[in-house]
Design a protein around this motif. Structure first.
Motif, short mmCIF file in Angstrom:
data_model
loop_
_atom_site.label_atom_id
_atom_site.label_comp_id
_atom_site.label_asym_id
_atom_site.label_seq_id
_atom_site.Cartn_x
_atom_site.Cartn_y
_atom_site.Cartn_z
N LEU A 235 51.57 -55.05 29.05
CA LEU A 235 51.97 -53.73 28.76
C LEU A 235 51.89 -52.57 27.77
N ILE A 285 59.00 -38.02 34.87
CA ILE A 285 57.85 -38.52 36.01
C ILE A 285 56.85 -37.49 35.35
N ARG A 291 56.14 -40.91 27.21
CA ARG A 291 56.18 -42.03 27.70
C ARG A 291 56.12 -42.88 27.32
N LEU A 295 58.58 -46.61 27.20
CA LEU A 295 58.23 -47.48 28.35
C LEU A 295 57.58 -49.04 27.80
N ARG B 101 55.56 -54.09 39.69
CA ARG B 101 57.00 -53.91 38.48
C ARG B 101 56.55 -53.30 37.67
N MET B 102 54.63 -52.13 37.25
CA MET B 102 54.51 -50.70 36.37
C MET B 102 55.11 -49.70 37.36
N LEU B 105 59.00 -49.11 37.09
CA LEU B 105 58.79 -48.72 35.36
C LEU B 105 58.75 -47.61 35.58
N GLN B 106 57.34 -46.73 36.47
CA GLN B 106 57.42 -45.34 36.20
C GLN B 106 57.91 -44.80 36.91
#
Lengths: 338, 121
Positions: A235, A285, A291, A295, B101-102, B105-106
């Motif tokens: 990711l 968001i 972002r 992350l 999970r992503m 996380l977002q």
């Protein structure tokens, strides 16, 4: 701190300002005395208090505070702050945001003798950026420094990143304090070249990103990472390499290797990253930009950047699941980092 | 469930192939493959169109993620935003651990945990 702000302090208006203290301690009694004095005065003023220090020191604070420890929010900085680039967002600002409208007091110890040379510049930039991010916020932060265990350079740096210094008994303005962004620029150091045994893959456009992810997954598996680590690293590298494709005109190169108990991915491209706060702040968001790095900071154990006028190097790493034998050492105790 | 449109590789080629009647209460779309920069616009267009065309009748939209093998941050954000914009009409189903999970996380957790469940109706 500006002259105006210092004047305000002298007039007794300090409670309206952000205060950032460096506390130099030489032994356990000095540590306990300095930290508990700060914590008790904050509690007496009715302020929410967070103590985020490495595990063994956290235990010292817990014991010294006795029943009052229950009034504190405690966090192990060696875990929550393992990656220095996520401390501001997920530890400090998160605590302040949870108590919006109130002055908060935080003990934060991001630098300890076991920090590696690779981690240290990220820790230094973090300490400097606290001043930038918290300017104008109603908060006080005390950062203990192990004066007997840290090397002299780290102690000198602490006088550059903290407008106020204290030994627990008295407090004075640091005459060495530097503009935060100057310190961040000084910590923007070239990264060592990958070793000869590292493997690499180049990518050119959005259709190469799947191959980049496959490369990370295969190398991670061969290198002994757990499946969760591989997923997170994939990711992270995807966000960094997608950034190259989206925001630069050229190609990028991903280099991967194992070294000193860590699995490392380094991305080189010709992009220019100009925002020193990129990835440090939580974003909404609805934000489309900024972002990605935040992350990446969540997903990796260490993130180092080297930005240049003609390119950017981003190096991320995760600790090998066997720990690689790495031990976090404290002057007054030992803690094994997984 | 109502019609399921499989959007292979997240919208490449089959984008927009779902159909539904006006009296249907629910429409489903199944995403498959990897969501990244290469199909970001197609995914955004798909979600936007799905929500637009179902808005007037208040039709429930179920997005089946069972066959999704990778979600990048932008794709997860797009779904979290679509869920918010839908005012409770959009549901997510079948997210693998990695995709969930992503989403988390977002910020999916801040939106509504029930977004992961089937609508009871």
């Amino acid at each position: 701190m500006t002259a105006t702000e210092i004047a305000a302090c002298v007039r007794g208006e300090r409670s309206q300002l952000f205060e950032h203290f460096g506390l130099f301690y030489r032994d356990i009694p000095e540590y306990v005395a300095g930290v508990t004095a700060f914590v008790r005065s904050a509690l007496a003023a009715g302020q929410p208090v967070l103590v985020a220090v490495p595990g063994p020191n956290l235990e010292l604070v817990r014991r010294a505070m006795g029943p009052e420890a229950g009034l504190l929010r405690l966090a192990d900085m060696a875990a929550a702050g393992r990656n220095p680039r996520r401390i501001i967002g997920t530890v400090l600002l998160a605590f302040a945001a949870a108590h919006e409208g109130r002055r908060v007091a935080i003990v934060g110890e991001p630098i300890w003798p076991g920090r590696t040379p690779m981690e240290y510049p990220a820790c230094l930039a973090h300490e400097a950026l606290i001043n930038e991010v918290f300017e104008g916020r109603d908060a006080s932060i005390l950062c203990p420094y192990d004066a007997s265990g840290l090397d002299d350079a780290a102690l000198v740096d602490a006088t550059r990143t903290h407008p106020w210094l204290t030994d627990g008994a008295s407090t004075w303005a640091s005459h060495s304090y530097c503009q935060p962004l100057e310190t961040v620029a000084a910590a923007n150091l070239p990264l060592p070249a990958p070793p000869a045994y590292a493997t690499e893959i180049s990518y050119h456009d959005q259709h190469d990103l799947a191959a980049v992810r496959r490369f990370v997954a295969h190398r991670g598996l061969a290198g002994g990472l757990t499946s969760d680590q591989i997923a997170d690293l994939t990711l992270a590298v995807n966000e960094i390499t997608a950034n190259t494709v989206e925001h630069t005109t050229g190609s990028g190169r991903l280099t991967v290797w194992r070294e000193d108990g860590a699995f490392i991915c380094q991305v080189d491209d010709d992009g220019r990253l100009t925002d020193p706060l990129a990835g440090y702040l939580p974003t909404s968001i609805d934000a489309h930009r900024g972002r990605g790095l935040a992350l990446v900071n969540q997903l990796c154990d260490l993130v180092r950047l080297h930005t240049r006028p003609d390119g950017t190097t981003i190096r991320v790493q995760v600790a090998m699941p066997d720990g690689g034998g790495r031990t976090v050492e404290f002057t007054h105790g030992r803690a094994v980092a997984g | 469930m109502a019609d399921v449109a499989t959007v292979d590789q997240l919208g490449l080629g089959d984008h927009g192939c779902w159909t539904f009647d006006d009296d249907r209460e629910q429409v489903g779309v199944r995403l498959a493959g990897e969501a990244d920069l290469s199909n970001r616009q197609a995914l955004l267009a798909l979600l936007g169109q799905l929500l637009d065309e179902t808005a007037a009748k208040g039709i429930q939209v179920v997005v089946d993620l069972t066959e999704v093998t990778f979600f990048d941050a932008a794709a997860a954000r797009a779904l979290v935003r679509a869920r918010t914009a839908s005012r409770g009409r959009l549901w997510l189903k079948g997210a693998s651990a990695g995709v969930a999970r992503m989403l988390w996380l977002q910020g999916a957790g801040e939106v509504d945990d029930s977004a992961y469940r089937w609508p009871s109706a």
